[in-house]
Design an enzyme around this catalytic site. Structure first.
Site, PDB file in Angstrom:
ATOM      1  N   HIS A   1      -1.583 -12.694  14.773  1.00 16.86           N
ATOM      2  CA  HIS A   1      -1.695 -13.789  13.801  1.00 16.86           C
ATOM      3  C   HIS A   1      -0.386 -14.518  13.524  1.00 16.86           C
ATOM      4  O   HIS A   1      -0.354 -15.433  12.718  1.00 16.86           O
ATOM      5  CB  HIS A   1      -2.274 -13.279  12.478  1.00 16.86           C
ATOM      6  CG  HIS A   1      -1.348 -12.358  11.722  1.00 16.86           C
ATOM      7  ND1 HIS A   1      -1.261 -11.015  11.983  1.00 16.86           N
ATOM      8  CD2 HIS A   1      -0.468 -12.598  10.738  1.00 16.86           C
ATOM      9  CE1 HIS A   1      -0.382 -10.464  11.173  1.00 16.86           C
ATOM     10  NE2 HIS A   1       0.128 -11.394  10.410  1.00 16.86           N
TER      11      HIS A   1
HETATM   12  C1  UD1 Z   1      -0.303 -14.638   5.884  1.00 15.59           C
HETATM   13  C2  UD1 Z   1       1.186 -14.436   5.662  1.00 15.59           C
HETATM   14  C3  UD1 Z   1       1.735 -13.513   6.737  1.00 15.59           C
HETATM   15  C4  UD1 Z   1       0.941 -12.216   6.814  1.00 15.59           C
HETATM   16  C5  UD1 Z   1      -0.540 -12.524   6.991  1.00 15.59           C
HETATM   17  C6  UD1 Z   1      -1.322 -11.246   6.921  1.00 15.59           C
HETATM   18  C7  UD1 Z   1       2.479 -16.280   4.682  1.00 15.59           C
HETATM   19  C8  UD1 Z   1       3.403 -17.393   4.962  1.00 15.59           C
HETATM   20  N1  UD1 Z   1       1.921 -15.684   5.747  1.00 15.59           N
HETATM   21  O1  UD1 Z   1      -0.459 -15.315   7.129  1.00 15.59           O
HETATM   22  O2  UD1 Z   1       3.085 -13.195   6.445  1.00 15.59           O
HETATM   23  O3  UD1 Z   1       1.410 -11.444   7.884  1.00 15.59           O
HETATM   24  O4  UD1 Z   1      -0.958 -13.395   5.925  1.00 15.59           O
HETATM   25  O5  UD1 Z   1      -2.607 -11.381   7.389  1.00 15.59           O
HETATM   26  O6  UD1 Z   1       2.257 -15.959   3.548  1.00 15.59           O
HETATM   27  N2  UD1 Z   1      -7.837 -18.088   6.455  1.00 15.59           N
HETATM   28  C9  UD1 Z   1      -9.196 -17.899   6.332  1.00 15.59           C
HETATM   29  N3  UD1 Z   1      -9.618 -16.976   5.431  1.00 15.59           N
HETATM   30  C10 UD1 Z   1      -8.802 -16.258   4.634  1.00 15.59           C
HETATM   31  C11 UD1 Z   1      -7.429 -16.479   4.756  1.00 15.59           C
HETATM   32  C12 UD1 Z   1      -6.960 -17.396   5.675  1.00 15.59           C
HETATM   33  O7  UD1 Z   1      -9.987 -18.532   7.012  1.00 15.59           O
HETATM   34  O8  UD1 Z   1      -9.272 -15.435   3.829  1.00 15.59           O
HETATM   35  C13 UD1 Z   1      -7.358 -19.054   7.468  1.00 15.59           C
HETATM   36  C14 UD1 Z   1      -7.138 -20.462   6.917  1.00 15.59           C
HETATM   37  O9  UD1 Z   1      -7.487 -21.367   7.916  1.00 15.59           O
HETATM   38  C15 UD1 Z   1      -5.650 -20.503   6.697  1.00 15.59           C
HETATM   39  C16 UD1 Z   1      -5.124 -19.611   7.808  1.00 15.59           C
HETATM   40  O10 UD1 Z   1      -6.090 -18.589   7.963  1.00 15.59           O
HETATM   41  O11 UD1 Z   1      -5.129 -21.803   6.758  1.00 15.59           O
HETATM   42  C17 UD1 Z   1      -3.764 -19.006   7.515  1.00 15.59           C
HETATM   43  O12 UD1 Z   1      -3.757 -18.319   6.255  1.00 15.59           O
HETATM   44  P1  UD1 Z   1      -2.380 -18.130   5.445  1.00 15.59           P
HETATM   45  O13 UD1 Z   1      -2.621 -17.265   4.268  1.00 15.59           O
HETATM   46  O14 UD1 Z   1      -1.737 -19.452   5.199  1.00 15.59           O
HETATM   47  O15 UD1 Z   1      -1.456 -17.418   6.488  1.00 15.59           O
HETATM   48  P2  UD1 Z   1      -1.730 -16.169   7.422  1.00 15.59           P
HETATM   49  O16 UD1 Z   1      -1.615 -16.601   8.831  1.00 15.59           O
HETATM   50  O17 UD1 Z   1      -2.984 -15.483   6.979  1.00 15.59           O
HETATM   51  N1  UDP Z   2      -5.862  -4.276   9.062  1.00 12.63           N
HETATM   52  C1  UDP Z   2      -7.200  -4.089   8.712  1.00 12.63           C
HETATM   53  N2  UDP Z   2      -8.166  -4.703   9.461  1.00 12.63           N
HETATM   54  C2  UDP Z   2      -7.880  -5.470  10.549  1.00 12.63           C
HETATM   55  C3  UDP Z   2      -6.515  -5.653  10.895  1.00 12.63           C
HETATM   56  C4  UDP Z   2      -5.540  -5.059  10.132  1.00 12.63           C
HETATM   57  O1  UDP Z   2      -7.496  -3.392   7.735  1.00 12.63           O
HETATM   58  O2  UDP Z   2      -8.812  -6.000  11.174  1.00 12.63           O
HETATM   59  C5  UDP Z   2      -4.813  -3.662   8.220  1.00 12.63           C
HETATM   60  C6  UDP Z   2      -3.749  -2.847   8.914  1.00 12.63           C
HETATM   61  O3  UDP Z   2      -4.164  -1.515   9.095  1.00 12.63           O
HETATM   62  C7  UDP Z   2      -2.588  -2.970   7.932  1.00 12.63           C
HETATM   63  C8  UDP Z   2      -2.733  -4.373   7.410  1.00 12.63           C
HETATM   64  O4  UDP Z   2      -4.093  -4.741   7.643  1.00 12.63           O
HETATM   65  O5  UDP Z   2      -2.752  -2.046   6.863  1.00 12.63           O
HETATM   66  C9  UDP Z   2      -1.785  -5.304   8.112  1.00 12.63           C
HETATM   67  O6  UDP Z   2      -2.080  -6.615   7.747  1.00 12.63           O
HETATM   68  P1  UDP Z   2      -1.676  -7.874   8.646  1.00 12.63           P
HETATM   69  O7  UDP Z   2      -1.483  -7.453  10.042  1.00 12.63           O
HETATM   70  O8  UDP Z   2      -2.678  -8.921   8.331  1.00 12.63           O
HETATM   71  O9  UDP Z   2      -0.320  -8.354   7.963  1.00 12.63           O
HETATM   72  P2  UDP Z   2       1.236  -8.029   8.236  1.00 12.63           P
HETATM   73  O10 UDP Z   2       1.433  -6.568   8.081  1.00 12.63           O
HETATM   74  O11 UDP Z   2       1.575  -8.554   9.573  1.00 12.63           O
HETATM   75  O12 UDP Z   2       1.931  -8.826   7.180  1.00 12.63           O
END
Ligand code: UD1
Ligand code: UDP
Length: 364
Positions: A206
């Site tokens: 992601h």
């Molecule tokens: C965010 C965090 C990242 C973290 C990740 C964990 C920031 C800058 N980034 O990234 O550090 O590792 O979460 O997963 O805070 N979306 C959905 N449904 C949801 C949430 C998001 O469809 O419930 C989609 C939307 O299109 C959104 C995109 O995902 O624009 C990105 O979501 P966003 O929270 O901005 O950043 P992440 O890539 O999820």
């Molecule tokens: N995780 C989960 N389901 C998934 C993918 C990840 O429960 O389908 C959990 C994973 O075990 C960890 C956390 O989500 O506890 C990590 O989140 P993510 O990778 O979204 O964020 P990051 O750690 O990169 O910020």
């Protein structure tokens, strides 16, 4: 009683806030208000974890949803400010490095409320990562900095942060892993997906650098196309990635792979079971690098750097340069070792980090 607002917003925050809420409750010294910013909102990116990890229902959900960095950060700030003004806490506690972390941190300190940062000090030294900006800024304004690994303590020292504010306490995400291992064992996900233990790899992706640039993502997908010829792949796809590939050639290529199982994001217990029994994990997640270190499962981190170096020096993690050839070369190397990579458990990653945090805060 110590009045404290605990903030969570995005998927990895939930695993971190769960043991902290429990430790504060157990301590008996805290009056907590749990605020969910709503940064993540899909059931499988948010509510599911509250049920599975027994996190109390948030007192307030700011429901900010998605947006550009500026919009999301500003919207969280606007909606969080009246919450802090009304509750008048002694502390605001934020975890990790997402936009909710810095947004709520800024609001707190500008209202004169002390800020606690859990998972402070981590540095990738890559300022193109949005998370690195969030980490550096949050640490700069925090009054208490709880650190997961020695590199974080060293980084904060180099940045001249007063050492009296810094506490190496271990890793709350690992508290959650230990607390849920037995429950995860009961997950039926392997049977449901017809997977054999140690006969598959788990993938998550992601990071914007990997999935917003479809040329980069194409290089990774090309490696998966080759790997799935001898190892089954399980890919719970993040919504950012799903949205980016929607309607593109990459989506077709992913769906065309016969030995790749494409899933919605899965719950924590199923995911822990999947990781525990995997031959290999390929990811760009921060937290998963740490979890695989504890599980002793080899992890290929599809990134040029990591803010969690202990997972490499002591754990099972390997950084992989982003070319198809590099990904395949590291894969072949790990395969040639029968997916057997041994590692050590980093100091204080023992399931008691949240208890240490509660004690430090209560003793001040
Ligand atoms: C965010 C965090 C990242 C973290 C990740 C964990 C920031 C800058 N980034 O990234 O550090 O590792 O979460 O997963 O805070 N979306 C959905 N449904 C949801 C949430 C998001 O469809 O419930 C989609 C939307 O299109 C959104 C995109 O995902 O624009 C990105 O979501 P966003 O929270 O901005 O950043 P992440 O890539 O999820
Ligand atoms: N995780 C989960 N389901 C998934 C993918 C990840 O429960 O389908 C959990 C994973 O075990 C960890 C956390 O989500 O506890 C990590 O989140 P993510 O990778 O979204 O964020 P990051 O750690 O990169 O910020």
């Amino acid at each position: 009683m110590i009045k404290i607002i605990c903030v969570c917003g995005a998927r990895p925050n939930f695993m971190k806030i769960a043991p902290i809420m429990q430790a504060f409750k157990k301590s008996g010294n805290f009056q907590t208000l749990l605020v969910h910013t709503g940064q993540h909102y899909d059931k499988k990116m948010s509510h599911l974890f509250f049920e599975e990890l027994n996190i109390p229902r948030p007192n307030i959900n700011l429901e900010v949803g998605s947006g550009s960095h500026a919009v999301q950060t500003a919207e969280i700030m606007k909606r969080f400010e009246p919450v802090v003004s009304d509750f008048r806490p002694d502390y605001v506690l934020v975890v990790g490095d997402v936009n909710s972390t810095i947004a709520c941190g800024l609001v707190a300190v500008k209202l004169g409320v002390k800020l606690i940062h859990v998972e402070a000090g981590l540095r990738s030294f890559d300022r193109t990562m949005p998370e690195e900006i969030n980490r550096v800024l949050t640490d700069r304004i925090s009054d208490l900095l709880f650190v997961t690994e020695q590199s974080g303590v060293d980084n904060l020292k180099n940045e001249c942060v007063n050492s009296g504010k810094v506490h190496l306490v271990g890793n709350v995400m690992i508290d959650t892993l230990f607390a849920n291992r037995d429950k995860a064992e009961k997950s039926l996900v392997l049977e449901q997906l017809k997977l054999e233990k140690k006969k598959y790899a788990v993938i998550t992706l992601h990071r914007p650098s990997n999935v917003d640039d479809l040329a980069n993502l194409g290089k990774i997908i090309a490696a998966f196309e080759a790997i799935q010829k001898d190892l089954k792949l399980v890919f719970p796809i993040h919504p950012r990635t799903r949205n980016n590939i929607s309607g593109t050639d990459l989506q077709k290529r992913i769906e065309a792979m016969k030995n790749l199982i494409l899933l919605e994001p899965v719950g924590y217990l199923d995911f822990l079971k999947l990781m525990t029994n995997a031959a290999l994990v390929m990811t760009d997640s921060g937290g998963i690098q740490e979890e695989t270190t504890i599980l002793g499962v080899p992890c290929m981190t599809l990134r040029e750097n990591t803010e969690r170096p202990v997972t490499i020096t002591e754990g099972t993690n390997h950084l992989v340069a982003l070319t198809t050839a590099d990904i395949l070369a590291v894969y072949e190397d790990i395969k040639s070792r029968n997916f057997n990579i041994s590692g050590k458990i980093p100091r204080f990653w023992d399931g008691k980090a949240a208890e240490r945090i509660a004690k430090v805060v209560a003793d001040i």
